[in-house]
Design an enzyme around this catalytic site. Structure first.
Site, PDB file in Angstrom:
ATOM      1  N   HIS A 166       0.885  -1.293   0.045  1.00  0.00           N
ATOM      2  CA  HIS A 166       0.012   0.065  -0.163  1.00  0.00           C
ATOM      3  C   HIS A 166       0.893   1.162   0.125  1.00  0.00           C
ATOM      4  O   HIS A 166       1.615   1.501   1.037  1.00  0.00           O
ATOM      5  CB  HIS A 166      -0.934  -0.033   1.156  1.00  0.00           C
ATOM      6  CG  HIS A 166      -2.124   0.982   1.241  1.00  0.00           C
ATOM      7  ND1 HIS A 166      -3.063   0.790   0.440  1.00  0.00           N
ATOM      8  CD2 HIS A 166      -2.274   2.274   1.638  1.00  0.00           C
ATOM      9  CE1 HIS A 166      -3.830   1.729   0.434  1.00  0.00           C
ATOM     10  NE2 HIS A 166      -3.305   2.946   1.067  1.00  0.00           N
ATOM     11  N   ASP A 222       0.591   5.011  -0.237  1.00  0.00           N
ATOM     12  CA  ASP A 222      -0.264   6.241  -0.491  1.00  0.00           C
ATOM     13  C   ASP A 222       0.604   7.350  -0.972  1.00  0.00           C
ATOM     14  O   ASP A 222       2.025   7.407  -1.016  1.00  0.00           O
ATOM     15  CB  ASP A 222      -0.354   6.733   1.106  1.00  0.00           C
ATOM     16  CG  ASP A 222      -1.458   5.972   1.975  1.00  0.00           C
ATOM     17  OD1 ASP A 222      -2.378   5.318   1.146  1.00  0.00           O
ATOM     18  OD2 ASP A 222      -0.908   5.584   3.066  1.00  0.00           O
ATOM     19  N   ASP A 265      -8.270   1.526   1.090  1.00  0.00           N
ATOM     20  CA  ASP A 265      -8.061   2.631   2.450  1.00  0.00           C
ATOM     21  C   ASP A 265      -8.705   3.693   2.209  1.00  0.00           C
ATOM     22  O   ASP A 265      -8.359   4.745   2.613  1.00  0.00           O
ATOM     23  CB  ASP A 265      -6.704   2.650   2.436  1.00  0.00           C
ATOM     24  CG  ASP A 265      -6.098   3.477   3.476  1.00  0.00           C
ATOM     25  OD1 ASP A 265      -6.729   3.297   4.739  1.00  0.00           O
ATOM     26  OD2 ASP A 265      -4.958   4.150   3.431  1.00  0.00           O
ATOM     27  N   HIS A 316      -6.411   9.742  -1.356  1.00  0.00           N
ATOM     28  CA  HIS A 316      -7.279   9.671  -0.008  1.00  0.00           C
ATOM     29  C   HIS A 316      -6.457   9.969   1.115  1.00  0.00           C
ATOM     30  O   HIS A 316      -6.866   9.916   2.180  1.00  0.00           O
ATOM     31  CB  HIS A 316      -7.624   8.253   0.100  1.00  0.00           C
ATOM     32  CG  HIS A 316      -6.684   6.995   0.141  1.00  0.00           C
ATOM     33  ND1 HIS A 316      -6.453   6.374  -0.904  1.00  0.00           N
ATOM     34  CD2 HIS A 316      -5.994   6.536   1.054  1.00  0.00           C
ATOM     35  CE1 HIS A 316      -5.382   5.427  -0.490  1.00  0.00           C
ATOM     36  NE2 HIS A 316      -5.267   5.741   0.657  1.00  0.00           N
TER      37      HIS A 316
HETATM   38 ZN   LIG Z   1      -3.982   4.606   1.874  1.00  0.00          ZN
END
Ligand SMILES: [Zn+2]
Length: 1003
Positions: free
Chosen positions: A246, A248, A358, A562
């Site tokens: 993951h 970001d 997420d 996000h």
């Molecule tokens: Zn995230």
């Protein structure tokens, strides 16, 4: 108990640690030098920074420093003919590169502050040689970042490890044999025979270990082998696993570091794929792939090969994993349009799954958007994070506002950073709410949130868990393959209707307010620009700058990520994105101005052309060249006015503006001495708007000790402070009665211009705040003489109802709710809407509308929102409900003003002194035209409309162009059916809240 063991389970854990310690034996130290720069530099520039020669334990940088490291040395005689690795830990992150500078392996410090319950994030072993030679040279470059996986950390920038080490592969394998069996055992009840047999085998294996040499380890492995070979019978649950990192795109680190996180994580994936033939990995977000293509082209080519081979899943389908509370409807469409196009062009793949593990809540508009883009499956984790209520399903159909359904799955372990260890598989089975009707669930493993991805430990575990007695069997495969299997027997799956509200992170509807404002302004500016460009292109062949628009859109979509749009990143992310937003908005406005001026033929002194990009005719007061005029502008079009010929309408009615009162022909607003409103009398319907003996628009400052994500559920229990009124002035400006109030609170000041315009039911609050607070929240509220059990909230392509009461824990959990341009409470005959031009967080009870204006958390963005802010909200009392009261149009009109340009327009219709054009008109009031643009692939015109009331409707779309063919298309602009039409119009039928995309080929 007749059997006594030397080792208890706890002792065995200590033996496991000892095995691990014996795997690597450092035999020489490498020479380390580094070139340090504040920002990343390329491999070619690697020797341009501050040069340092470093010993183990020495500091090389401070947070966010970058450095190219050079490691040199020789293999000592003791390692001759041995399996040798390098051990490197720079107490940061790094990518080891090859001779061309392409990342070959990502490194992560072992002392990272990652959540260790999910697994250890450290990656510090670099393979060197299985058969090293005495005196063999080590010469290695690595691109390092002085930051933890999650950005800042306490003890940064130390060279912790730079060694040549012996590697004992047998001990390594024993470690994983021992660890998997030991953890499986601890997940079982001691009365299980399986437990006792494993305990027995671990004891016997442990008894072999004295000096922890290869021969002992081999004997121990042979003892454990029969227990690892035991298989399940016919299992009732199958787990599908996929590797995940993951990443970001920005969060506790700036965007620039994400590019390098991609290089580190993906090079590790490719390296692990060489070692583990079963390994399947997936990654979403074309934006991240595009960065790889630009910055690491050789790495990117390897990814393309792995995708083609089927080892790497391109997970769809959006450009980034965006917030879906705040992002606008058209923006969500573009997320998919650009996302799908990138995957198609670059990888030849067509995702059928939306991958948003997420994101902080999922809009009820999404299922339709997905179905209309050919996406049938939806994967998330996040709703398992609810604060109050356990979401009842992991496998379910998710039904949206219009009735569209997608098959949704939430991996039941409740994380996208699974350890893939036995405890993870046991947790997945234990938690799986829908194992009654489904024998399949998914598991996403790897180190993540800051990237990293699966390490060899994850893959070693999975190699032992394919079918291990006592654990559900685990198969590595594509998530779309998993969904296809899940979909096969779906007759008993439940359906969840409406939004997937996350009972957490409601602060993100408000945090980083300027970012949210720019997002709204950019979405609307792009909407306006695309329409005017299309018009100018059709009418006079003005160039349509497709590539520029793509670039602007993609950057706007990036900032919807996000952790950016929700406000949950560090401050640097906002400093940078605000600067970029300013640039993007200026660029968009310049392109708009050019297109508008291209449509204007001549400029005489007193002629003005007014542009309206909304799909209905608007009549409004406008101040043109310092003179007020009441004008009517056609839908999706323009009108030219000659001010010299246009009669001035004098104010026939009296307006009042005083310290205590604002009044027009419709409303009379009474103010209290503190500046708040005491009463609003609706003169037309002869009723009071506000609840008696309350005050409205009292600017309240609540204590808010939360962070960017959350504020206390009970913040209202403590009475708020208030901004204190300092001065008031009033004026009448043409048709407008205006009060200007100046407030102060601590070091913060607030100016509010309250405007009531002749003939209008809208009370505008044009607000400027210099906000200097920490841990405070600014809200306004309107207690109303209207009560209802539901509020109506504007969302993407429609509206949803939410309860205004707190009957159940589910109602209570929705204490703060997200709405776009408006929120409304209506009784049968009368209602009130609260409109806004850039706000999202609302609190509603049966007779109260309350809007969150600003917050000031200190983490992760330090001093977030301490700045000057501009925003406007408006109270809009109306007859009937939000539909009869015209709230939807009022919301658009507050956000999309009529544009005034000097000069005379080219026109296709001339009437008297006016030249006007309405490019598109829709007969039905409930059908809204959201988008007009040029088609992605050719010169056709795309028109996107939606039904906004929740009604089945047949209506006519009229166009000021000659139509050759009209198709109904999907959201990707692919024709689905040809529609019958006349030369300038087409009849269309829409179902409630249907989004309809039309593609028009002109004659
Ligand atoms: Zn995230």
């Amino acid at each position: 108990m007749p059997y006594y063991y030397l080792q208890t389970p706890d002792n065995l854990q200590r033996i496991l640690q000892r095995i691990e310690q014996e795997i690597y034996t450092p035999v020489a130290t490498l020479q380390v030098e580094a070139w340090i720069t504040p920002e990343p530099v390329t491999f070619a520039e690697r020797q341009t920074g501050t040069h340092k020669v470093l010993a183990i334990g020495e500091n090389w940088g401070k947070l966010w420093d970058c450095a190219w490291f050079h490691f040199t040395g020789t293999v000592p005689a003791v390692a001759a003919a041995k399996h040798v690795v390098l051990m490197i830990d720079l107490s940061g992150e790094a990518a080891v590169v090859d001779k061309e500078g392409t990342p070959v392996l990502g490194l992560t410090t072992v002392s990272s502050t990652f959540d260790m319950s999910l697994g250890r994030p450290g990656k510090h072993i670099m393979p060197f040689s299985k058969h090293a030679q005495d005196g063999e040279n080590v010469d290695l470059w690595a691109d390092a970042g002085c930051n933890d996986l999650f950005g800042a950390y306490a003890d940064s920038g130390i060279v912790k490890e730079a060694h040549v080490a012996l590697y004992n592969e047998t001990l390594y394998n024993l470690y994983h044999d021992f660890a998997v069996l030991h953890e499986l055992m601890t997940q079982l009840q001691p009365e299980k025979a399986r437990y006792q047999r494993i305990l027995h085998a671990l004891n016997k294996a442990a008894n072999e270990l004295s000096t922890y040499n290869t021969e002992e380890a081999q004997r121990a492995r042979e003892i454990l082998a029969p227990e690892l070979a035991k298989k399940n019978g016919t299992p009732s649950l199958h787990v599908s696993a996929i590797g995940h990192a993951h990443i970001d795109l920005a969060w506790l680190w700036p965007l620039r570091e994400t590019i390098r996180k991609g290089g580190r994580s993906f090079s590790t994936v490719l390296a692990m794929m060489e070692r583990y033939p079963d390994y399947i990995f997936g990654a979403s977000q074309p934006q991240l792939y595009q960065w790889m293509k630009k910055y690491y082209p050789a790495l990117y080519k390897k990814i393309q090969l792995r995708v083609a081979e089927g080892r790497w899943e391109t997970q769809g389908a959006m450009w980034v994993e965006p917030d879906t509370n705040i992002s606008g409807g058209e923006a969500l469409v573009r997320q998919i349009l650009y996302g799908m196009r990138f995957f198609r062009d670059e990888f030849g793949t067509t995702p059928r799954m939306l991958w948003l593990p997420d994101v902080f809540g999922y809009s009820a508009a999404l299922p339709q958007i997905l179905k209309e883009a050919g996406i049938d499956y939806f994967l998330t984790i996040k709703i398992s994070w609810n604060t109050f209520n356990t979401f009842p399903h992991h496998t379910f159909f998710w039904q949206g506002l219009d009735g569209s359904r997608v098959l949704a799955h939430m991996p039941p372990e409740g994380t996208y950073n699974s350890s893939a260890a036995p405890r993870a598989i046991v947790a997945a089975e234990k938690n799986y709410a829908d194992k009654v009707v489904s024998e399949y669930c998914a598991l996403l493993y790897g180190i993540g949130d800051g990237g990293g991805g699966p390490g060899s430990e994850h893959l070693e575990r999975l190699a032992r868990e394919k079918n291990l007695d006592g654990l559900a069997p685990v198969k590595q495969e594509h998530m779309e393959t998993f969904f296809e299997r899940l979909a096969q027997d779906s007759s008993e799956y439940p359906t969840w209707n409406g939004e997937l509200y996350l009972e957490k992170h409601q602060g993100t509807y408000t945090s980083q307010a300027r970012n949210k404002r720019f997002n709204r302004k950019m979405e609307l500016a792009l909407r306006e620009l695309e329409f005017i460009l299309t018009l100018a292109h059709l009418q006079i062949g003005h160039p349509y700058p497709t590539e520029t628009l793509d670039t602007i859109w993609q950057e706007v979509l990036l900032y919807q990520f996000h952790d950016i749009l929700p406000g949950s990143s560090i401050q640097r992310v906002y400093t940078e994105s605000l600067a970029r937003y300013q640039h993007l908005l200026a660029q968009t406005q310049e392109l708009l101005s050019q297109a508008q001026h291209a449509l204007i033929q001549q400029t005489t002194e007193q002629t003005y052309t007014l542009f309206n990009t909304l799909s209905w005719e608007r009549s409004t007061w406008l101040k043109i060249d310092r003179q007020w005029r009441y004008v009517t502008v056609p839908s999706m079009g323009y009108i030219t006015l000659d001010l010299g010929l246009l009669a001035t309408r004098t104010a026939e009615i009296q307006l009042t503006a005083s310290r205590k009162r604002l009044e027009n022909d419709v409303l009379r607003v009474e103010f209290a001495a503190d500046g708040s409103m005491q009463g609003i009398w609706d003169k037309e319907y002869q009723r009071e708007v506000l609840k008696p003996e309350t005050s409205a628009n009292r600017l309240a400052v609540y204590d808010d000790d939360g962070d960017a994500w959350d504020f206390s559920y009970s913040y209202r229990e403590r009475p708020p402070h208030h901004f204190v009124l300092e001065t008031v002035s009033e004026q009448i400006d043409g048709p407008q009665a205006i009060i200007e109030q100046q407030y102060r609170f601590g070091d913060s000041t607030l100016q509010q211009r309250i405007v009531l315009t002749r003939g209008s039911r809208r009370i505008d609050f044009i607000t400027h705040v210099d906000w200097r607070e920490q841990h405070k929240m600014l809200r306004t509220s309107f207690p109303l003489a209207v009560a209802a059990t539901e509020a109506t909230c504007d969302i993407q392509f429609g509206s949803i109802k939410r309860p205004t009461h707190r009957n159940t824990s589910w109602d209570m959990a929705r204490n703060e709710i997200c709405a776009h341009k408006w929120i409304d409470i209506s009784q049968w005959e009368y209602g009130v809407a609260l409109l806004n031009d850039c706000k999202y967080g609302h609190y509603v009870t049966e007779s109260l509308l309350d809007l969150n204006l600003l917050r000031s958390p200190m983490y992760p963005g330090l001093n977030a929102d301490q700045a000057e802010h501009d925003f406007t909200y408006a109270l809009f009392p109306h007859a009937g409900n939000h539909i009869q009261g015209g709230v939807i149009r009022a919301g658009y009109e507050l956000n999309v003003p009529v544009n005034i340009v000097t000069g005379t327009a080219t026109a296709s219709a001339t009437a008297g002194n006016e030249q006007s054009l309405s490019f598109a008109r829709i007969a039905a009031e409930n059908v809204v035209l959201e988008t007009i643009k040029k088609a992605e692939e050719n010169d056709d015109i795309i028109i996107r409309i939606y039904e906004a009331f929740g009604a089945t409707t047949t209506t006519t779309l009229s166009l000021a162009m000659t139509v050759q063919t009209i198709w109904q298309t999907n959201l990707l602009e692919v024709p689905e059916k040809e529609l019958e039409h006349s030369e300038h119009s087409v009849e269309i039928t829409l179902q409630p809240y249907e989004i309809l995309t039309l593609r028009i080929h002109k004659r």
